[in-house]
Write a protein that holds these residues in place. Sequence first.
Motif, short mmCIF file in Angstrom:
data_model
loop_
_atom_site.label_atom_id
_atom_site.label_comp_id
_atom_site.label_asym_id
_atom_site.label_seq_id
_atom_site.Cartn_x
_atom_site.Cartn_y
_atom_site.Cartn_z
N THR A 8 0.84 -1.19 0.00
CA THR A 8 0.00 0.00 0.00
C THR A 8 0.89 1.25 0.00
O THR A 8 2.06 1.19 0.40
CB THR A 8 -0.91 0.00 1.23
OG1 THR A 8 -0.08 0.07 2.41
CG2 THR A 8 -1.74 -1.27 1.29
N PRO A 9 0.37 2.38 -0.43
CA PRO A 9 1.16 3.63 -0.41
C PRO A 9 1.69 3.97 0.99
O PRO A 9 2.81 4.48 1.13
CB PRO A 9 0.17 4.68 -0.90
CG PRO A 9 -0.80 3.91 -1.75
CD PRO A 9 -0.94 2.57 -1.09
N ASP A 10 0.92 3.67 2.01
CA ASP A 10 1.37 3.96 3.37
C ASP A 10 2.58 3.10 3.75
O ASP A 10 3.52 3.57 4.39
CB ASP A 10 0.22 3.72 4.35
CG ASP A 10 0.60 4.11 5.76
OD1 ASP A 10 0.95 5.29 5.98
OD2 ASP A 10 0.57 3.23 6.65
N GLN A 11 2.54 1.81 3.35
CA GLN A 11 3.67 0.92 3.63
C GLN A 11 4.93 1.37 2.89
O GLN A 11 6.03 1.34 3.42
CB GLN A 11 3.31 -0.52 3.24
CG GLN A 11 2.29 -1.18 4.17
CD GLN A 11 1.87 -2.54 3.69
OE1 GLN A 11 1.81 -2.77 2.48
NE2 GLN A 11 1.54 -3.43 4.62
N ILE A 12 4.78 1.79 1.64
CA ILE A 12 5.93 2.28 0.86
C ILE A 12 6.53 3.52 1.50
O ILE A 12 7.74 3.68 1.60
CB ILE A 12 5.49 2.56 -0.59
CG1 ILE A 12 5.08 1.25 -1.28
CG2 ILE A 12 6.60 3.25 -1.36
CD1 ILE A 12 4.47 1.45 -2.65
N ARG A 13 5.66 4.44 1.97
CA ARG A 13 6.14 5.65 2.63
C ARG A 13 6.93 5.32 3.89
O ARG A 13 7.99 5.91 4.15
CB ARG A 13 4.95 6.55 2.98
CG ARG A 13 5.34 7.90 3.61
CD ARG A 13 4.11 8.66 4.02
NE ARG A 13 3.31 7.91 4.99
CZ ARG A 13 3.62 7.84 6.30
NH1 ARG A 13 4.70 8.43 6.77
NH2 ARG A 13 2.84 7.15 7.12
N LYS A 14 6.43 4.35 4.67
CA LYS A 14 7.14 3.97 5.90
C LYS A 14 8.50 3.34 5.60
O LYS A 14 9.48 3.57 6.30
CB LYS A 14 6.28 3.02 6.73
CG LYS A 14 5.06 3.69 7.36
CD LYS A 14 4.26 2.70 8.17
CE LYS A 14 3.06 3.37 8.85
NZ LYS A 14 2.24 2.41 9.64
N MET A 15 8.55 2.51 4.54
CA MET A 15 9.83 1.90 4.17
C MET A 15 10.84 2.95 3.72
O MET A 15 12.02 2.90 4.07
CB MET A 15 9.62 0.85 3.08
CG MET A 15 8.98 -0.44 3.58
SD MET A 15 8.98 -1.75 2.36
CE MET A 15 7.77 -1.10 1.20
N GLU A 16 10.40 3.93 2.93
CA GLU A 16 11.30 5.00 2.50
C GLU A 16 11.79 5.82 3.69
O GLU A 16 12.96 6.21 3.76
CB GLU A 16 10.57 5.90 1.49
CG GLU A 16 10.31 5.22 0.16
CD GLU A 16 9.51 6.12 -0.78
OE1 GLU A 16 8.99 7.16 -0.29
OE2 GLU A 16 9.39 5.78 -1.98
N GLU A 17 10.90 6.08 4.64
CA GLU A 17 11.30 6.82 5.85
C GLU A 17 12.32 6.04 6.65
O GLU A 17 13.29 6.59 7.19
CB GLU A 17 10.06 7.11 6.69
CG GLU A 17 10.33 7.92 7.95
CD GLU A 17 10.69 9.35 7.64
OE1 GLU A 17 11.20 10.03 8.55
OE2 GLU A 17 10.47 9.79 6.48
#
Length: 329
Positions: free
Chosen positions: A60-69
């Motif tokens: 999900t977009p939220d999971q991708i954002r957390k991984m990038e962070e």
Amino acid sequence: MARGEWGYHGRGKWNCSYKKITLIVCSINIVVALYVLRSLYISLYIFSNNNDLLSVVNYTPDQIRKMEESLRIRRENQPVNLIELVKGLKKELSSEKSVVELPPALKQKISSEILQRLKSLSANATVSDRQEAVESWRKEKLEEAKQLTLRIEGMNSTILQEEAAMLVRALESDWAVLSEEIGLWIPAEVIQLEHDDKPEGVDDSEDEVLPGRPLPPECNAELHSDYGGAAVRWGLTHHKESAEECCRACLDQAKRAKPGENKCNIWVYCPSETGCHSPDIYEHKHTECWLKYDEKPKISFKGRYPESYRNSHPSAPVIVPWVSGVVSS
């Protein structure tokens, strides 16, 4: 005739039925084999497709954002200074391993030449004068070695052709290591202590006794002292049971020395069972006996090692462990 014809027709019918049965059985076997092969193929195809489906994960977009962070935070918290320090240490260790090892004869020749250069200075020469004299000798010898590597003929050199390449590197990049190996160390200041000066913690009423026979007066033994000079007998392979025997060996060498050879006038002995410290790279052990020569004997250390020396040599003890003396001629 009727019986014969009947028998003939009966056998023909039987033969015809046997062939048909064989064909039917074979056909059935072929059909079964094809079915089995088809089933195996379909099973393998389905299994491979399932694996492909399992390997594909949709985030999900939220999971991708957390991984990038998480990746950004990890990069920011990398110990950059520690990594650079480790790289520097690895480089230093690799450079130490690649130090050129000069032959012992060449090291002794270098030591003698430096000693002669220092002897040529006046008696009131300062520490900076001695340092300049050593640096001047190094530059001259380096230029001489470089010219030898170019095979220039007709040179009056004290080193051999095959030694030139090693000497160039030793005098350039490995000069600090070579200085320690030959025992070259010019103190920041020369400390002259009176004979009645004793290290702290030593009772003035106690006289330290060396093991072995008493030393004769001509040995002029000085406790906790270390004299410099050119070695006429290498102490690493020369051991004596006592300081008296070491001094006696110096006197005997001076008597037996051939014309032109240096006569021993300095003896340095290690009485400590745990060994004795020295600014070179060697491990000096108990009962080492060094026989040396110097036209004007000078003491290197006496009593306590200077604080500046101990700062640059952390392994040095507080008190000089050697005992030495200048023999009376």
